[in-house]
Design a protein around this motif. Sequence first.
Motif, PDB file in Angstrom:
ATOM      1  N   ARG A  40       0.727  -1.179  -0.192  1.00  0.00           N
ATOM      2  CA  ARG A  40       0.081  -0.188   0.107  1.00  0.00           C
ATOM      3  C   ARG A  40       0.726   1.195   0.026  1.00  0.00           C
ATOM      4  NH1 ARG A  40      -3.413  -3.069   4.730  1.00  0.00           N
ATOM      5  NH2 ARG A  40      -4.496  -4.657   3.242  1.00  0.00           N
ATOM      6  N   TYR A  47       2.259   6.493  -7.354  1.00  0.00           N
ATOM      7  CA  TYR A  47       1.587   7.569  -7.830  1.00  0.00           C
ATOM      8  C   TYR A  47       2.064   9.003  -7.706  1.00  0.00           C
ATOM      9  CZ  TYR A  47      -2.395   4.491  -8.951  1.00  0.00           C
ATOM     10  OH  TYR A  47      -3.178   3.701  -9.552  1.00  0.00           O
ATOM     11  N   ALA A  52       1.218   6.302 -14.143  1.00  0.00           N
ATOM     12  CA  ALA A  52       0.007   6.406 -14.654  1.00  0.00           C
ATOM     13  C   ALA A  52      -1.203   5.497 -14.136  1.00  0.00           C
ATOM     14  CB  ALA A  52       0.140   6.051 -16.299  1.00  0.00           C
ATOM     15  N   ILE A  56      -1.670  -4.549  -9.253  1.00  0.00           N
ATOM     16  CA  ILE A  56      -0.997  -5.428  -8.085  1.00  0.00           C
ATOM     17  C   ILE A  56      -1.333  -6.916  -8.681  1.00  0.00           C
ATOM     18  CG2 ILE A  56      -0.517  -6.075  -6.034  1.00  0.00           C
ATOM     19  CD1 ILE A  56      -1.971  -3.194  -5.691  1.00  0.00           C
ATOM     20  N   TRP A  58      -1.352 -10.184  -6.869  1.00  0.00           N
ATOM     21  CA  TRP A  58      -1.036 -10.682  -5.661  1.00  0.00           C
ATOM     22  C   TRP A  58      -0.794 -12.350  -5.858  1.00  0.00           C
ATOM     23  CZ3 TRP A  58      -0.449  -7.307  -1.806  1.00  0.00           C
ATOM     24  CH2 TRP A  58      -1.140  -6.098  -1.750  1.00  0.00           C
ATOM     25  N   LYS A  86      -1.305 -10.848 -21.050  1.00  0.00           N
ATOM     26  CA  LYS A  86      -1.189  -9.585 -20.145  1.00  0.00           C
ATOM     27  C   LYS A  86       0.090  -9.093 -20.018  1.00  0.00           C
ATOM     28  CE  LYS A  86      -1.898  -9.258 -15.059  1.00  0.00           C
ATOM     29  NZ  LYS A  86      -0.574  -8.960 -14.536  1.00  0.00           N
ATOM     30  N   GLU A  89       1.043  -7.202 -23.141  1.00  0.00           N
ATOM     31  CA  GLU A  89       0.413  -5.950 -23.149  1.00  0.00           C
ATOM     32  C   GLU A  89       1.257  -4.772 -22.175  1.00  0.00           C
ATOM     33  OE1 GLU A  89      -3.960  -6.388 -22.640  1.00  0.00           O
ATOM     34  OE2 GLU A  89      -4.210  -4.137 -22.398  1.00  0.00           O
ATOM     35  N   LYS A  93       3.458  -1.468 -23.021  1.00  0.00           N
ATOM     36  CA  LYS A  93       3.204  -0.205 -22.550  1.00  0.00           C
ATOM     37  C   LYS A  93       4.066   0.274 -21.788  1.00  0.00           C
ATOM     38  CE  LYS A  93      -1.936  -0.707 -22.194  1.00  0.00           C
ATOM     39  NZ  LYS A  93      -3.100  -1.031 -21.160  1.00  0.00           N
TER      40      LYS A  93
ATOM     41  N   ASP B  60      -7.017  -5.827  -2.933  1.00  0.00           N
ATOM     42  CA  ASP B  60      -7.003  -5.471  -1.639  1.00  0.00           C
ATOM     43  C   ASP B  60      -7.707  -4.144  -1.754  1.00  0.00           C
ATOM     44  OD1 ASP B  60      -5.969  -4.823   1.042  1.00  0.00           O
ATOM     45  OD2 ASP B  60      -4.754  -3.301  -0.170  1.00  0.00           O
ATOM     46  N   LEU B  62      -8.056  -1.504   0.200  1.00  0.00           N
ATOM     47  CA  LEU B  62      -7.308  -0.219   0.598  1.00  0.00           C
ATOM     48  C   LEU B  62      -6.531   0.107  -0.514  1.00  0.00           C
ATOM     49  CD1 LEU B  62      -6.213  -0.977   4.350  1.00  0.00           C
ATOM     50  CD2 LEU B  62      -8.097   0.438   3.461  1.00  0.00           C
ATOM     51  N   CYS B  63      -5.826  -0.536  -1.437  1.00  0.00           N
ATOM     52  CA  CYS B  63      -5.217  -0.569  -2.746  1.00  0.00           C
ATOM     53  C   CYS B  63      -6.089   0.129  -3.702  1.00  0.00           C
ATOM     54  CB  CYS B  63      -4.500  -1.566  -3.325  1.00  0.00           C
ATOM     55  SG  CYS B  63      -2.864  -2.047  -2.336  1.00  0.00           S
ATOM     56  N   ILE B  66      -6.543   3.742  -2.845  1.00  0.00           N
ATOM     57  CA  ILE B  66      -5.557   4.431  -2.992  1.00  0.00           C
ATOM     58  C   ILE B  66      -5.401   4.783  -4.636  1.00  0.00           C
ATOM     59  CG2 ILE B  66      -3.089   4.633  -3.209  1.00  0.00           C
ATOM     60  CD1 ILE B  66      -2.917   2.832  -0.732  1.00  0.00           C
ATOM     61  N   ARG B  67      -5.907   3.914  -5.226  1.00  0.00           N
ATOM     62  CA  ARG B  67      -5.941   4.113  -6.587  1.00  0.00           C
ATOM     63  C   ARG B  67      -6.839   5.169  -6.990  1.00  0.00           C
ATOM     64  NH1 ARG B  67      -7.569   0.218 -11.617  1.00  0.00           N
ATOM     65  NH2 ARG B  67      -6.931   1.511 -13.199  1.00  0.00           N
ATOM     66  N   LEU B  70      -5.501   8.628  -6.234  1.00  0.00           N
ATOM     67  CA  LEU B  70      -4.436   9.074  -6.756  1.00  0.00           C
ATOM     68  C   LEU B  70      -4.307   9.059  -8.339  1.00  0.00           C
ATOM     69  CD1 LEU B  70      -1.931   8.334  -3.892  1.00  0.00           C
ATOM     70  CD2 LEU B  70      -3.134  10.576  -4.221  1.00  0.00           C
ATOM     71  N   GLU B  71      -4.933   8.103  -8.856  1.00  0.00           N
ATOM     72  CA  GLU B  71      -4.556   7.564 -10.248  1.00  0.00           C
ATOM     73  C   GLU B  71      -4.983   8.954 -11.039  1.00  0.00           C
ATOM     74  OE1 GLU B  71      -4.028   3.794 -11.546  1.00  0.00           O
ATOM     75  OE2 GLU B  71      -5.504   4.157 -13.186  1.00  0.00           O
ATOM     76  N   PRO B  72      -4.151   9.290 -11.973  1.00  0.00           N
ATOM     77  CA  PRO B  72      -4.615  10.031 -13.204  1.00  0.00           C
ATOM     78  C   PRO B  72      -6.126   9.639 -13.894  1.00  0.00           C
ATOM     79  CG  PRO B  72      -2.322   9.938 -13.293  1.00  0.00           C
ATOM     80  CD  PRO B  72      -2.841   8.819 -12.245  1.00  0.00           C
ATOM     81  N   ASP B  78      -8.838   3.602 -18.379  1.00  0.00           N
ATOM     82  CA  ASP B  78      -8.241   2.528 -19.188  1.00  0.00           C
ATOM     83  C   ASP B  78      -8.281   1.103 -18.514  1.00  0.00           C
ATOM     84  OD1 ASP B  78      -6.479   1.503 -21.268  1.00  0.00           O
ATOM     85  OD2 ASP B  78      -4.742   1.771 -19.819  1.00  0.00           O
ATOM     86  N   PRO B  80      -7.371  -2.622 -19.155  1.00  0.00           N
ATOM     87  CA  PRO B  80      -6.316  -3.360 -20.101  1.00  0.00           C
ATOM     88  C   PRO B  80      -7.025  -4.328 -20.736  1.00  0.00           C
ATOM     89  CG  PRO B  80      -5.065  -3.211 -17.933  1.00  0.00           C
ATOM     90  CD  PRO B  80      -6.773  -2.634 -17.880  1.00  0.00           C
ATOM     91  N   LYS B  81      -6.655  -4.685 -22.023  1.00  0.00           N
ATOM     92  CA  LYS B  81      -7.308  -5.641 -22.895  1.00  0.00           C
ATOM     93  C   LYS B  81      -7.494  -7.139 -22.292  1.00  0.00           C
ATOM     94  CE  LYS B  81      -6.629  -3.735 -27.634  1.00  0.00           C
ATOM     95  NZ  LYS B  81      -5.504  -3.125 -27.726  1.00  0.00           N
ATOM     96  N   TRP B  82      -6.420  -7.394 -21.539  1.00  0.00           N
ATOM     97  CA  TRP B  82      -6.232  -8.869 -21.032  1.00  0.00           C
ATOM     98  C   TRP B  82      -7.366  -9.222 -20.189  1.00  0.00           C
ATOM     99  CZ3 TRP B  82      -5.826  -9.582 -15.865  1.00  0.00           C
ATOM    100  CH2 TRP B  82      -5.318  -8.643 -15.315  1.00  0.00           C
TER     101      TRP B  82
END
Lengths: 409, 409
Positions: A40, A47, A52, A56, A58, A86, A89, A93, B60, B62-63, B66-67, B70-72, B78, B80-82
């Motif tokens: 965490r 960030y 971007a 995760i 896990w 995955k 991809e 990126k 998770d 909590l993650c 956070i995302r 904070l994430e743009p 976005d 991902p395709k996978w």
Amino acid sequence: MPNTEQLTRYADVLIQVGLNVQPGQPVSINAPIEAADFVRVLVERCYHAGAATVSIDWYDPLCKRIRLELEPEAGLQDVPKWVSQKMLEECQKNTAFLHIDAEDPDLLAGVDPRRISLQSKARRAALRETDPYFMEDRVTWLVCSIPTTDWAMKLFPGESAETAVAKLWDAIFSVTRMHEQDPVAAWREHLNKLQERAAYLNKQHFVKLHYRGPGTDLTVELPERHQWLAASAKNDQGHAFVPNMPTEEVFTLPKRDGVNGTLRSTMPLAYEGVVIEDLELSFEGGRIVNFNARSGYETIKELVETDEGSHYLGEIALVPVDSPISRRNTLFYNTLFDENASCHVAIGEAYPVCLEGGVDMSKDELKASGANESMMHVDFMIGSSALDIDGYLADGTLVPLFRGGNWAI
Amino acid sequence: MPNTEQLTRYADVLIQVGLNVQPGQPVSINAPIEAADFVRVLVERCYHAGAATVSIDWYDPLCKRIRLELEPEAGLQDVPKWVSQKMLEECQKNTAFLHIDAEDPDLLAGVDPRRISLQSKARRAALRETDPYFMEDRVTWLVCSIPTTDWAMKLFPGESAETAVAKLWDAIFSVTRMHEQDPVAAWREHLNKLQERAAYLNKQHFVKLHYRGPGTDLTVELPERHQWLAASAKNDQGHAFVPNMPTEEVFTLPKRDGVNGTLRSTMPLAYEGVVIEDLELSFEGGRIVNFNARSGYETIKELVETDEGSHYLGEIALVPVDSPISRRNTLFYNTLFDENASCHVAIGEAYPVCLEGGVDMSKDELKASGANESMMHVDFMIGSSALDIDGYLADGTLVPLFRGGNWAI
């Protein structure tokens, strides 16, 4: 357990020195669920560094063990298509990959090594297409670590779980320079020193090394265009990163068919949840013609017999016994640490970056230049205070490289 | 925390009654990392039931927070395709999906609802192609639950974490019939009763329902080919499964444009980490023309304004206030439980299985038959001891269905 400030400081060193996360870059973290508290912090700091996105993966070691014990063989060998999609991809990126390597060294003790190997080979085969992104340092990758309870208890038996974990945190912080006042500056200085060492070796153009120690009498020819590397790499975008933290090694590749003699490991190798001790190998024309081990023999057998390339060496690395990790005299049962306490070699794939121009070579060109190809790459430790290494120049001159396990130059 | 024997018994009920895992079938488990102890038991029991493989998607909370903080924005949108490839691949392999729904109801309190919605919409859009596998019960799926600490503390404030978790385990075991001597037999009996209820309703062929209660005065027309369903579903292979455990509902779909009047929620709705209270909706010709909420208004606004279909209802479900979950008088702040303590409706997509022949209909046919289409499907509770429901037969006859929140038939 370190406090949030200490965890943040460690995360920042991994992100700044290790990954060198660039604004707008995606980050992918691979971590055991037990690492959640630290992950965490990592996510938040990624960030703050401008990531971007941070995804995760896990994993739970105990679920992995249950699967290896109970899943029908067909399942173990079946890697879903999306797994390689995955990875591809994410590589395309320009993702920065951070792997937290923290596992009970005895996790898979007692599990049939053949089943472990079946699954591991299937996974490696499925990820073969994206291997070059990592072996050629095209994308940023970092292997680092934090304590987990079972691992810490293995290292510090007799201690309470809490004390064992605290001691392992202290050990990890010590060898990753977190006890320095300015760890980032300390890392820069350290990386410079390693690179100076690599530059010296490259200037010599050794044609052959000769290892001598108890159970070891090995000659290793070096390819004409071999390059000694250390610590810092550059990804496709030209951004520097440090693939291992800690790192103490300078390394290159051996000439695929130029390895002859005997080799004995000097430290246990924790590999695939099994501890392998007293590994002995004999080489003729590069190929392993005999092997033995006091424990973990079946695991080594599965490894060596994976493919043709897993019968050859792909890396040799030099680390003196007076390295900070070695001086601690802590056996970590984790290659990330143990290989940086000791000279080591790797069975399997060679890093194309270790050949001048190697990244642009075809598979055939790599092979012709002396680089080994395999789906495996497994390091093991051969250094000790009883190890001497001689270097031979093209004109036959002998240069004492290591004496008593330390640099002699 | 229950002991291993109790966890094993619970896992077996979920695997036998819920998933009905078939020999050779893959299983995919989606779980918060805090559920690891129970997931390990689940994985082992799935293999004992003959699963070909068991994969785990850990997350998770909590993650996730956070995302979302904070994430743009570009990253949030976005997917991902996978991600969709993985889901498609798993559906095509006839995977049984088990989701452990266990989250702090206030997880995302204070996070910008627009950002939550951005991410959620992007994810739903990415998974749109595989939606029918679930909405049409083509694959086996199960939503179940276990306690997590933050969630338990919300339900039992003032208790220690340990006590709160123990109390929530007891509550969950109670409403999933784990206190019965033979839970599997108790479940079979329960499912039969629910299906008898559905059969009775189907025999009536109601053309309209009329809901009356405090803040609620709503008429709901039913499509000509509507079917009341309960509890048990059948996948493409013809194997029965129970998509929700617990389940107390009989449900069908409303006629898309046949909903008129006002509706007031009777219990808080925990949705996307935010608690929505006192939701009020007005309908004209099926469409939501007005909405309000005492808390969580912005979240409801994002939900209703997702697409055109999220302005319409897709499900109505009948649950008496004397249902075992309702009688406990525990507000779970988790729709899996709360919707089974109360009559409820869902904003968004209708289940094609609720229309006779619906699974084989095209999108246009479904629409023409009165089924709503949306990327959302969100249930909320409208039942109480003050709720009366009348059913109207084709000839205009009024049949009292619910009186004082309970079945009147």
